[in-house]
Design a protein around this motif. Structure first.
Motif, short mmCIF file in Angstrom:
data_model
loop_
_atom_site.label_atom_id
_atom_site.label_comp_id
_atom_site.label_asym_id
_atom_site.label_seq_id
_atom_site.Cartn_x
_atom_site.Cartn_y
_atom_site.Cartn_z
N GLN A 205 71.04 -26.04 85.59
CA GLN A 205 70.15 -24.87 85.53
C GLN A 205 69.63 -24.73 84.12
O GLN A 205 70.40 -24.62 83.16
N THR B 27 71.48 -17.77 94.28
CA THR B 27 70.28 -18.57 94.59
C THR B 27 70.05 -19.63 93.52
O THR B 27 69.75 -20.79 93.82
N MET B 28 70.19 -19.24 92.26
CA MET B 28 70.04 -20.21 91.16
C MET B 28 71.07 -21.31 91.27
O MET B 28 70.77 -22.49 91.09
N ARG C 173 70.18 -23.74 94.14
CA ARG C 173 69.09 -24.63 93.75
C ARG C 173 69.58 -25.73 92.82
O ARG C 173 69.17 -26.89 92.93
N THR C 174 70.44 -25.34 91.89
CA THR C 174 70.99 -26.32 90.95
C THR C 174 71.81 -27.37 91.68
O THR C 174 71.70 -28.57 91.42
N LEU D 241 72.66 -19.38 81.38
CA LEU D 241 71.95 -18.55 82.35
C LEU D 241 70.91 -17.66 81.69
O LEU D 241 69.90 -17.32 82.29
N THR E 82 67.53 -19.93 80.03
CA THR E 82 66.41 -19.02 79.97
C THR E 82 66.64 -17.98 78.90
O THR E 82 67.72 -17.87 78.35
N ASP F 151 77.27 -26.06 87.18
CA ASP F 151 76.25 -26.46 86.22
C ASP F 151 76.82 -27.60 85.37
O ASP F 151 77.67 -27.38 84.52
#
Length: 449
Positions: A444, A432-433, A436-437, A84, A447, A370
């Protein structure tokens, strides 16, 4: 199968379990007890449904944390940083350390106050004494000492309160009615409900699980024993503990003592004339055992997270981790100098910790979905359970936060509001992440916030 064989099998199973019992020791502590006693004293059997719900939700939260720990076979903070980002990892560390640190001071205040009541020795002396015991005990034995102490003390505390239950007259009809969800009016009820749920579904319990399983050397192959560990400690032991305390309070203390005057001394004194001197001492000893077991378990959480974030080892073999452990234990000696009655402070600390809990659950859920992090992603029912956990904790924590909106300029209220806003936004961002994943069917990307 003979009784001897059954007993031998049970003993072996008990010896195999452990990591979730350390979380259970923190959950089954004086803060949860204070919330349960306040609920029973203030509202009778009305909030019994919340007590049952807390055991179910606590078990679910630990199960999700356990699944993530086994699937990654790594510390939670390292996994967050890798998948993350660094910023999210630091935010989770800050969230958990703040919640655990505040709880540590108040719990130490409780341990010292109860020790002073039992022995007559000044609480401040007991605070320093217990801090030294923690420092030397945990620095010498590390996780295994904390786990063994947790298993023994939680078992003894559950036995003490179940024993008390047998000498207390329970109104079965009123108790059954309390299983029907009903919310008393007033902000005090919101605080109590937040305290009860916060004892079972708390950020410290969720974040520590991967580290305690690593200390045990558990991997995916240990899923069955890990699941049994969670159910036995959180649903069975913690559930029985919570029910016994709440039923005693609702049956005996409701109407016998003012909620504003509830302390460990007043509660034990109220129990004495009604159900006998033995129940009074069982209460004090049970409260003392719960406080000691929670203190030991809570002490290891911040060092676990900080050491993992800094890339250090998370066992006492790493002298840097050991130094963190000793430092956190010694700082807790300040606890007895905190002003106020520790029962109301405990409820407040649990409610505050609940504010930071949805973010931790969201992080766990995001990582479980993930594929790059866990391989096999979470099942549909695990996701539904996780979303339900987030929704319930956010609503409950929101009720507590709304109580501070009337005095937003007061230092404590301003801090609670700022804390809630930051973590609320962070929770929505992580969800939200994760969404989307899940929709894209890809991992994901890592970052470096």
């Amino acid at each position: 199968m003979t009784f001897t064989a059954l007993r031998s099998g049970g003993t072996k199973l008990y010896a195999k379990m452990g990591p979730s019992w350390l979380a259970g020791a923190i959950a089954a502590g004086p803060a949860t007890m204070a919330s349960l006693l306040t609920a029973g004293t203030s509202f009778g059997f009305t909030l019994l449904w919340v007590v049952v719900l807390s055991a179910v939700l606590g078990t679910l939260a630990q199960y999700l944390a356990m699944q993530l720990g086994l699937r990654t076979e790594a510390g939670l903070i390292a996994v967050v940083e890798r998948h993350l980002g660094n910023g999210w990892a630091w935010l989770l560390v800050a969230d958990a350390v703040l919640a655990a640190g505040l709880a540590q001071l108040v719990i130490m205040k409780g341990v010292a106050d109860i020790s002073a009541t039992i022995t007559g020795i000044d609480a401040r002396i007991w605070g320093v004494t217990w801090a030294l015991v923690l420092a030397f005990g945990l620095a010498g034995g590390g996780y295994r000492v904390a786990e063994l102490g947790a298993k023994l003390l939680v078992s003894a505390v559950v036995l003490a309160f179940v024993t008390s239950l047998f000498v207390v007259p329970i109104d079965a009809g009123a108790a059954i009615a309390g299983l029907i969800p009903t919310m008393p009016t007033g902000l005090s009820s919101a605080l109590v409900v937040a305290g009860i749920l916060g004892g079972a579904v708390h950020i410290t319990l969720i974040t520590m699980h991967s580290y305690t399983m690593r200390a045990r050397g558990w991997t995916r192959e240990d899923t069955n024993i890990a699941t049994t560990d969670v159910v036995a400690s959180m649903f069975v032991a913690f559930g029985v503990y919570s029910l016994a305390i709440f039923l005693v309070a609702a049956s005996v203390l409701n109407g016998a003592i003012s909620p504003d005057g509830l302390t460990h001394v007043s509660a034990s004194q109220a129990l004495g004339p009604l159900v006998g001197a033995n129940a009074k001492w069982l209460f004090l000893l049970g409260l003392w055992g719960a406080a000691v077991s929670t203190l030991g378990g809570n002490t290891v959480v911040p060092p676990f997270l900080l050491a993992d974030k800094l890339g250090w080892g998370t066992t006492v073999e790493d002298t840097r981790y050991r130094a963190l452990l000793v430092s956190f234990a010694l700082v807790s000696a300040v606890g007895p100098f905190v002003g106020g009655s520790f029962f109301p402070l405990l409820v407040l600390v649990l409610a505050f910790g609940l504010v930071g809990t949805p973010f931790a659950i969201a992080v766990v859920l995001a990582l479980l979905n993930d594929r790059e992090a866990v391989g096999d992603t979470a099942s549909r029912w695990m996701n539904l359970g996780g979303v339900a956990l987030i929704a319930i904790t956010m609503v409950t924590a929101g009720s507590f936060v709304r109580g501070h909106l009337s005095t937003p300029t007061a230092p404590l209220s301003a801090f609670v509001l700022a804390f809630a806003i930051v973590l609320g936004v962070a929770t929505l961002a992580v969800l939200t992440m994760a969404a989307r994943t899940a929709l894209s069917g890809t991992s994901q990307p890592s970052t470096t916030q």
